[in-house]
Scaffold this active site. Structure first.
Site, PDB file in Angstrom:
ATOM      1  N   ALA A   1     103.607  66.463 -17.053  1.00  0.00           N
ATOM      2  CA  ALA A   1     103.900  67.810 -17.562  1.00  0.00           C
ATOM      3  C   ALA A   1     103.309  67.938 -18.969  1.00  0.00           C
ATOM      4  O   ALA A   1     103.979  68.367 -19.915  1.00  0.00           O
ATOM      5  CB  ALA A   1     105.403  68.090 -17.553  1.00  0.00           C
TER       6      ALA A   1
ATOM      7  N   HIS B   1     101.065  66.327 -26.188  1.00  0.00           N
ATOM      8  CA  HIS B   1     100.404  65.156 -25.588  1.00  0.00           C
ATOM      9  C   HIS B   1      98.915  65.147 -25.957  1.00  0.00           C
ATOM     10  O   HIS B   1      98.337  64.085 -26.202  1.00  0.00           O
ATOM     11  CB  HIS B   1     100.548  65.181 -24.066  1.00  0.00           C
ATOM     12  CG  HIS B   1     101.962  65.054 -23.589  1.00  0.00           C
ATOM     13  ND1 HIS B   1     102.652  66.098 -23.017  1.00  0.00           N
ATOM     14  CD2 HIS B   1     102.809  64.001 -23.593  1.00  0.00           C
ATOM     15  CE1 HIS B   1     103.858  65.701 -22.693  1.00  0.00           C
ATOM     16  NE2 HIS B   1     103.997  64.434 -23.028  1.00  0.00           N
TER      17      HIS B   1
ATOM     18  N   ASP C   1     110.154  62.450 -30.605  1.00  0.00           N
ATOM     19  CA  ASP C   1     111.212  61.548 -30.124  1.00  0.00           C
ATOM     20  C   ASP C   1     111.385  60.440 -31.162  1.00  0.00           C
ATOM     21  O   ASP C   1     110.981  59.292 -30.956  1.00  0.00           O
ATOM     22  CB  ASP C   1     110.830  60.966 -28.756  1.00  0.00           C
ATOM     23  CG  ASP C   1     110.753  62.049 -27.692  1.00  0.00           C
ATOM     24  OD1 ASP C   1     111.765  62.705 -27.434  1.00  0.00           O
ATOM     25  OD2 ASP C   1     109.654  62.269 -27.142  1.00  0.00           O
TER      26      ASP C   1
ATOM     27  N   VAL D   1     103.982  68.455 -32.661  1.00  0.00           N
ATOM     28  CA  VAL D   1     103.212  69.704 -32.573  1.00  0.00           C
ATOM     29  C   VAL D   1     104.198  70.832 -32.272  1.00  0.00           C
ATOM     30  O   VAL D   1     105.095  70.679 -31.429  1.00  0.00           O
ATOM     31  CB  VAL D   1     102.136  69.615 -31.463  1.00  0.00           C
ATOM     32  CG1 VAL D   1     101.344  70.919 -31.375  1.00  0.00           C
ATOM     33  CG2 VAL D   1     101.201  68.443 -31.734  1.00  0.00           C
TER      34      VAL D   1
HETATM   35  O1  PAF Z   1     108.441  59.870 -24.279  1.00  0.00           O
HETATM   36  C1  PAF Z   1     108.315  59.793 -23.050  1.00  0.00           C
HETATM   37  O2  PAF Z   1     107.661  60.624 -22.410  1.00  0.00           O
HETATM   38  C2  PAF Z   1     108.974  58.647 -22.296  1.00  0.00           C
HETATM   39  O3  PAF Z   1     110.193  58.313 -22.850  1.00  0.00           O
HETATM   40  C3  PAF Z   1     108.059  57.408 -22.188  1.00  0.00           C
HETATM   41  C4  PAF Z   1     107.736  56.807 -23.553  1.00  0.00           C
HETATM   42  C5  PAF Z   1     106.742  57.782 -21.499  1.00  0.00           C
HETATM   43  C6  PAF Z   1     108.739  56.323 -21.353  1.00  0.00           C
HETATM   44  O4  PAF Z   1     109.021  56.762 -20.070  1.00  0.00           O
END
Ligand code: PAF
Length: 313
Positions: A46, A51, A165, A191
């Protein structure tokens, strides 16, 4: 003779082809021929602009960029959104191509957990039980376990994680330090949408009214930063943020905490307890973290807050 059209590869802005692998054997084969350094960006798919920022930062630092796409069941609680978590592989691959990713590893559950649910998991320690960990028991053990597995499978030299996060980033850094893993962790700033909302795969769940309510999260962080800039202390800074989220219709606050960079509270948090309160660090750098539910969607956000350290006589 007329000049030929410019067709040099340097001017070619078309997305590069991405190699997609699904199994650990295919990954090992692709990884064996990949030039180093290799950077990994781990995702649950997603993909959005947040990202893309991670992938582009990776592109700038590594010869090979690898993205993993795996919705990790281990980090979802029984009442959480594992089943309805968005799965958008085609669109994700297009975004990876745009960002210059070389290799995408999109395994299924059996590839990551071939022996079933792992009995041995990475213990995040006390930091895994506060803030997000208090609201989501077992979450960080699930995250660290899959991150460790993906580091082993990809044998990456560096791994990039978003500051969005922040607790996850802090725990991954602690795991790498404490278990002496041969990888460099690179943080990448959050972002945001033009109105300040932090990008998240879960934003797509929000109705227009919920989207409006969600703006209170960055507004709270902004209010706190403003009073901090005026010289306010930790309790006053936290109160300024609290006033914004407390008065926001359609939002149910989970927690609000002002901490040092290692997530130790600088004043008693709202909605949770995160351990003994510590002094403002010498450089005055603090973190403000918030989590709230908007409708059925749980959102988190955080920012760095520069505090003025009280004069010590
Ligand atoms: O941040 C995320 O998307 C998830 O916690 C990760 C680091 C891909 C682990 O599943």
């Amino acid at each position: 003779m007329s000049t030929p059209p410019a067709t040099s590869a340097a001017l070619d802005t078309r997305p590069t082809p991405v190699t997609l692998v699904h199994t650990r054997d295919e990954l090992a084969a692709a990884r064996a021929g990949a030039p180093g350094p290799v950077a990994v960006v781990m995702t649950m798919g997603a993909l959005h602009e947040g990202h893309t920022a991670l992938l582009r930062a990776a592109r700038g630092q590594a010869a090979t960029v690898l993205a993993t796409i795996f919705v990790n069941p281990l980090q979802f609680g029984p009442a959480e959104d594992f089943e309805r978590y968005p799965r958008t592989l085609e669109a994700d691959l297009a975004r990876c191509a745009e960002a210059g990713v070389d290799l995408v590893f999109a395994p299924d559950r059996e590839q990551i957990y071939p022996y079933g649910e792992p009995e041995v998991r990475v213990d995040p320690g006390p930091l895994g039980a506060v803030l997000e960990g208090a609201s989501r028991p077992g979450h960080f053990a699930g995250v660290l376990t899959v991150v460790l597995k993906l580091l082993q499978l990809t044998r990456s030299d560096l791994a990039l994680f978003g500051e969005k996060d922040y607790q996850q980033l802090t725990l991954i850094r602690a795991m790498v330090r404490d278990l002496e893993l041969p990888v460099r962790i690179v943080p990448v700033p959050t972002v945001r949408e033009p109105d300040g909302l932090a990008l998240s795969s879960r934003n797509r769940y929000l109705s227009p009214a919920e989207r409006d309510a969600a703006r209170s999260l960055p507004a709270a962080l902004g209010a706190a930063a403003q009073v901090a800039a005026g010289g306010a202390g930790p309790a006053e800074v936290l109160a300024a943020a609290h006033a914004v989220v407390r008065d926001s219709a359609g939002m149910e606050l989970d927690y609000l905490a002002l901490t040092d960079p290692a997530l130790r509270p600088l004043t008693e948090p709202v909605g949770t307890h995160a351990g003994p309160v510590v002094d403002v660090p010498p450089d005055g750098v603090a973190r403000l973290l918030v989590a709230a539910r908007v409708g059925a969607t749980r959102l988190i956000d955080n920012t760095e807050i520069p505090l003025t350290r009280p004069e010590v006589n």
